[in-house]
Design a protein around this motif. Structure first.
Motif, PDB file in Angstrom:
ATOM      1  N   MET A  51       0.848  -1.196   0.000  1.00 43.67           N
ATOM      2  CA  MET A  51       0.000   0.000   0.000  1.00 43.67           C
ATOM      3  C   MET A  51       0.874   1.233   0.000  1.00 43.67           C
ATOM      4  SD  MET A  51      -1.234   0.687   3.958  1.00 43.67           S
ATOM      5  CE  MET A  51      -2.848   0.259   3.546  1.00 43.67           C
ATOM      6  N   HIS A  52       0.275   2.325  -0.414  1.00 45.18           N
ATOM      7  CA  HIS A  52       0.932   3.621  -0.316  1.00 45.18           C
ATOM      8  C   HIS A  52      -0.129   4.627   0.088  1.00 45.18           C
ATOM      9  CE1 HIS A  52       3.849   6.765  -1.056  1.00 45.18           C
ATOM     10  NE2 HIS A  52       2.811   7.466  -1.471  1.00 45.18           N
ATOM     11  N   LEU A  53       0.153   5.393   1.145  1.00 40.58           N
ATOM     12  CA  LEU A  53      -0.737   6.464   1.585  1.00 40.58           C
ATOM     13  C   LEU A  53      -0.001   7.786   1.496  1.00 40.58           C
ATOM     14  CD1 LEU A  53      -2.465   5.013   4.780  1.00 40.58           C
ATOM     15  CD2 LEU A  53      -3.528   5.473   2.578  1.00 40.58           C
ATOM     16  N   ASP A  54      -0.655   8.785   0.915  1.00 40.28           N
ATOM     17  CA  ASP A  54      -0.102  10.133   0.855  1.00 40.28           C
ATOM     18  C   ASP A  54      -0.395  10.865   2.158  1.00 40.28           C
ATOM     19  OD1 ASP A  54       0.646   9.674  -1.770  1.00 40.28           O
ATOM     20  OD2 ASP A  54      -1.177  10.573  -2.590  1.00 40.28           O
ATOM     21  N   ALA A  55       0.311  11.944   2.391  1.00 40.75           N
ATOM     22  CA  ALA A  55       0.108  12.751   3.599  1.00 40.75           C
ATOM     23  C   ALA A  55      -1.316  13.291   3.683  1.00 40.75           C
ATOM     24  CB  ALA A  55       1.118  13.897   3.639  1.00 40.75           C
ATOM     25  N   ASP A  56      -1.982  13.484   2.542  1.00 43.96           N
ATOM     26  CA  ASP A  56      -3.343  14.017   2.536  1.00 43.96           C
ATOM     27  C   ASP A  56      -4.413  12.946   2.720  1.00 43.96           C
ATOM     28  OD1 ASP A  56      -3.319  12.751   0.093  1.00 43.96           O
ATOM     29  OD2 ASP A  56      -3.764  14.535  -1.089  1.00 43.96           O
ATOM     30  N   GLY A  57      -3.997  11.675   2.897  1.00 42.22           N
ATOM     31  CA  GLY A  57      -4.953  10.600   3.162  1.00 42.22           C
ATOM     32  C   GLY A  57      -5.386   9.820   1.948  1.00 42.22           C
ATOM     33  N   ALA A  58      -4.954  10.200   0.755  1.00 45.73           N
ATOM     34  CA  ALA A  58      -5.272   9.427  -0.442  1.00 45.73           C
ATOM     35  C   ALA A  58      -4.294   8.268  -0.533  1.00 45.73           C
ATOM     36  CB  ALA A  58      -5.168  10.306  -1.683  1.00 45.73           C
ATOM     37  N   GLY A  59      -4.766   7.129  -1.034  1.00 47.92           N
ATOM     38  CA  GLY A  59      -3.863   6.002  -1.131  1.00 47.92           C
ATOM     39  C   GLY A  59      -4.373   4.879  -1.997  1.00 47.92           C
ATOM     40  N   VAL A  60      -3.476   3.928  -2.231  1.00 52.85           N
ATOM     41  CA  VAL A  60      -3.761   2.754  -3.045  1.00 52.85           C
ATOM     42  C   VAL A  60      -3.294   1.520  -2.283  1.00 52.85           C
ATOM     43  CG1 VAL A  60      -3.356   1.589  -5.242  1.00 52.85           C
ATOM     44  CG2 VAL A  60      -3.422   4.086  -5.156  1.00 52.85           C
ATOM     45  N   LEU A  61      -4.128   0.498  -2.265  1.00 49.87           N
ATOM     46  CA  LEU A  61      -3.831  -0.798  -1.656  1.00 49.87           C
ATOM     47  C   LEU A  61      -3.780  -1.822  -2.782  1.00 49.87           C
ATOM     48  CD1 LEU A  61      -3.655  -2.647   0.895  1.00 49.87           C
ATOM     49  CD2 LEU A  61      -6.153  -2.709   0.855  1.00 49.87           C
ATOM     50  N   VAL A  62      -2.722  -2.610  -2.824  1.00 49.18           N
ATOM     51  CA  VAL A  62      -2.517  -3.591  -3.885  1.00 49.18           C
ATOM     52  C   VAL A  62      -3.005  -4.952  -3.427  1.00 49.18           C
ATOM     53  CG1 VAL A  62      -0.782  -4.773  -5.279  1.00 49.18           C
ATOM     54  CG2 VAL A  62      -0.534  -2.336  -4.807  1.00 49.18           C
ATOM     55  N   GLY A  63      -4.042  -5.450  -4.118  1.00 44.32           N
ATOM     56  CA  GLY A  63      -4.466  -6.830  -3.966  1.00 44.32           C
ATOM     57  C   GLY A  63      -3.833  -7.619  -5.093  1.00 44.32           C
ATOM     58  N   LEU A  64      -3.828  -8.903  -4.990  1.00 44.23           N
ATOM     59  CA  LEU A  64      -3.126  -9.731  -5.966  1.00 44.23           C
ATOM     60  C   LEU A  64      -3.479  -9.355  -7.404  1.00 44.23           C
ATOM     61  CD1 LEU A  64      -1.146 -12.025  -6.243  1.00 44.23           C
ATOM     62  CD2 LEU A  64      -3.059 -13.600  -6.144  1.00 44.23           C
ATOM     63  N   ASP A  65      -4.752  -9.146  -7.697  1.00 45.61           N
ATOM     64  CA  ASP A  65      -5.142  -8.786  -9.057  1.00 45.61           C
ATOM     65  C   ASP A  65      -6.139  -7.626  -9.085  1.00 45.61           C
ATOM     66  OD1 ASP A  65      -7.310 -10.068  -8.013  1.00 45.61           O
ATOM     67  OD2 ASP A  65      -7.504 -11.541  -9.610  1.00 45.61           O
TER      68      ASP A  65
END
Length: 105
Positions: free
Chosen positions: A36-50
């Motif tokens: 996962m990656h979260l920005d300081a502003d709270g936006a982010g992406v979580l990586v699931g297998l597909d």
């Protein structure tokens, strides 16, 4: 600081007290979660297998875009470049940039 851990069956846990206590959660899908990656502003992406999941509220909720086709198979990791653009890492050393339209802003 906030710490996260993730694993199989959609399990996602977080701590906001340096790891003294952990709050368990689940994204609601039985996927292996890898990064996962979260920005300081709270936006982010979580990586699931597909599949990718997006948040705009610092991980309080995660949502997948059912219309989004992943540009890679077997996404394994995510990172952000200095400009805040997301980079996906997949099988066999593939690296692609997540389009601006898909990024959680």
């Amino acid at each position: 600081g906030r710490h996260w851990s993730m694993g199989q069956s959609g399990v996602l846990v977080r701590s906001s007290d340096q790891g003294r206590t952990w709050e368990a959660g689940n994204i609601g899908e039985p996927l292996e979660l890898l990064d996962m990656h979260l920005d300081a502003d709270g936006a982010g992406v979580l990586v699931g297998l597909d599949k990718l999941f997006f948040t705009k509220d610092a991980g309080a909720s995660w949502n997948a875009d059912p219309a989004m086709a992943l540009p890679l198979s077997w996404v394994q990791a995510i990172a952000a470049d200095p400009a805040g653009r997301y980079l996906l890492v997949g099988a066999h050393g593939s690296i692609v940039r997540l389009s601006e339209a898909a990024a959680p802003r």
